[in-house]
Write a protein that holds these residues in place. Structure first.
Motif, mmCIF file in Angstrom:
data_model
loop_
_atom_site.group_PDB
_atom_site.id
_atom_site.type_symbol
_atom_site.label_atom_id
_atom_site.label_comp_id
_atom_site.label_asym_id
_atom_site.label_seq_id
_atom_site.Cartn_x
_atom_site.Cartn_y
_atom_site.Cartn_z
ATOM 1 N N ILE A 178 93.103 28.139 84.634
ATOM 2 C CA ILE A 178 92.422 27.555 83.324
ATOM 3 C C ILE A 178 91.598 28.429 82.806
ATOM 4 N N ASP A 179 91.655 28.700 81.554
ATOM 5 C CA ASP A 179 90.885 29.738 80.748
ATOM 6 C C ASP A 179 91.317 31.134 81.063
ATOM 7 N N GLN A 180 92.676 31.432 81.427
ATOM 8 C CA GLN A 180 93.283 32.522 81.563
ATOM 9 C C GLN A 180 94.441 32.795 80.746
ATOM 10 N N PRO A 181 94.791 33.777 80.449
ATOM 11 C CA PRO A 181 96.022 34.061 79.529
ATOM 12 C C PRO A 181 97.239 33.574 80.167
ATOM 13 N N PHE A 182 98.130 32.918 79.362
ATOM 14 C CA PHE A 182 99.440 32.518 79.747
ATOM 15 C C PHE A 182 100.140 33.768 80.390
ATOM 16 N N PRO A 183 100.886 33.767 81.814
ATOM 17 C CA PRO A 183 101.349 34.729 82.444
ATOM 18 C C PRO A 183 102.487 35.396 81.616
ATOM 19 N N GLU A 184 102.501 36.962 81.737
ATOM 20 C CA GLU A 184 103.442 37.479 80.817
ATOM 21 C C GLU A 184 104.757 36.962 81.354
ATOM 22 N N GLN B 203 95.656 31.198 71.039
ATOM 23 C CA GLN B 203 95.586 32.632 71.627
ATOM 24 C C GLN B 203 96.372 32.957 72.905
ATOM 25 N N GLY B 204 97.167 31.779 73.056
ATOM 26 C CA GLY B 204 97.803 31.991 74.543
ATOM 27 C C GLY B 204 97.189 31.872 75.625
ATOM 28 N N ILE B 205 95.786 31.075 75.539
ATOM 29 C CA ILE B 205 94.994 30.764 76.929
ATOM 30 C C ILE B 205 95.194 29.311 77.050
ATOM 31 N N ILE B 206 95.375 29.338 78.619
ATOM 32 C CA ILE B 206 95.697 28.094 79.323
ATOM 33 C C ILE B 206 94.409 27.335 79.104
ATOM 34 N N ARG B 207 94.252 25.993 78.605
ATOM 35 C CA ARG B 207 92.893 25.381 78.770
ATOM 36 C C ARG B 207 92.948 24.150 79.440
ATOM 37 N N ALA B 208 94.213 23.651 79.766
ATOM 38 C CA ALA B 208 94.073 22.510 80.780
ATOM 39 C C ALA B 208 95.509 22.284 81.316
ATOM 40 N N LYS B 209 95.624 21.549 82.442
ATOM 41 C CA LYS B 209 96.901 21.317 83.204
ATOM 42 C C LYS B 209 96.960 19.916 83.692
ATOM 43 N N THR C 220 102.576 19.727 82.641
ATOM 44 C CA THR C 220 102.151 20.158 81.319
ATOM 45 C C THR C 220 100.968 20.906 81.428
ATOM 46 N N PHE C 221 100.819 22.108 80.435
ATOM 47 C CA PHE C 221 99.868 22.764 80.390
ATOM 48 C C PHE C 221 99.301 22.870 78.702
#
Length: 173
Positions: A37-43, A146-152, A140-141
């Motif tokens: 959460i609040d991290q960029p989606f993994p490459e 910007q590609g930042i995960i905000r919730a799961k 579901t994410f």
């Protein structure tokens, strides 16, 4: 020996039982925390299930979306699929990750049940799922532009769950 000393172990056992019972009620069983959460989606670098073209984390940039982990072997995924079609028809951008599945079966599934996804990432070995900390399908994410995960959310996405997630999704617009 004093008879009162014999009741000490029983008292300790009862106290531990009460603490255990009280602790059971405090746990929120609907939330599985994610360190992403609040991290960029993994490459990642993979192929799109539908076209076979290359996709990566850069393909997720531009506008908020739902990233849905699904599989043909998952009965709960089938239960949520109709609602995903509804969300896509309402203009919600959805990206799929076909998790530990056969590409041919997945394409057949999408033909039979409709394709709510802008594109699907083929993840036959589950490596991307592992990078995302996936427990199983469906998950579901919510990912911002910007590609930042905000919730799961773990489990099926349905109208009741969407009612809770929709304000967070709309806040990312």
């Amino acid at each position: 020996m004093n008879r009162a000393l014999l009741f000490i172990p029983l008292g300790i056992f009862i106290a531990m039982g009460v603490l255990f019972w009280v602790g059971l009620g405090k746990e929120n069983k609907d939330v599985l925390p994610s360190p992403l959460i609040d991290q960029p989606f993994p490459e990642f670098a993979a192929k799109a299930l539908e076209s076979g073209t290359g996709v990566s984390a850069k393909s997720l940039l531009g506008q908020p979306m739902l990233v849905n982990i699904w599989a043909t072997w998952c009965p709960t995924c089938k239960a949520e699929h109709e609602f995903l079609n509804t969300l896509a028809a309402d203009g919600i951008r959805i990206i799929g990750i076909n998790y530990k599945d056969d590409d041919f079966k997945a394409r057949q599934w999408l033909t039979a049940y409709g394709n709510p996804y802008e594109f699907n990432v083929s993840d036959p070995d589950g490596k991307l799922g592992l990078d995302l900390g996936v427990y199983g399908a469906p998950e579901t994410f919510l990912v911002d532009s910007q590609g930042i995960i905000r919730a799961k959310h773990v489990g099926d996405l349905n109208p009741r769950v969407w009612k809770k997630l929709k304000p967070r999704f709309e806040a990312m617009q």
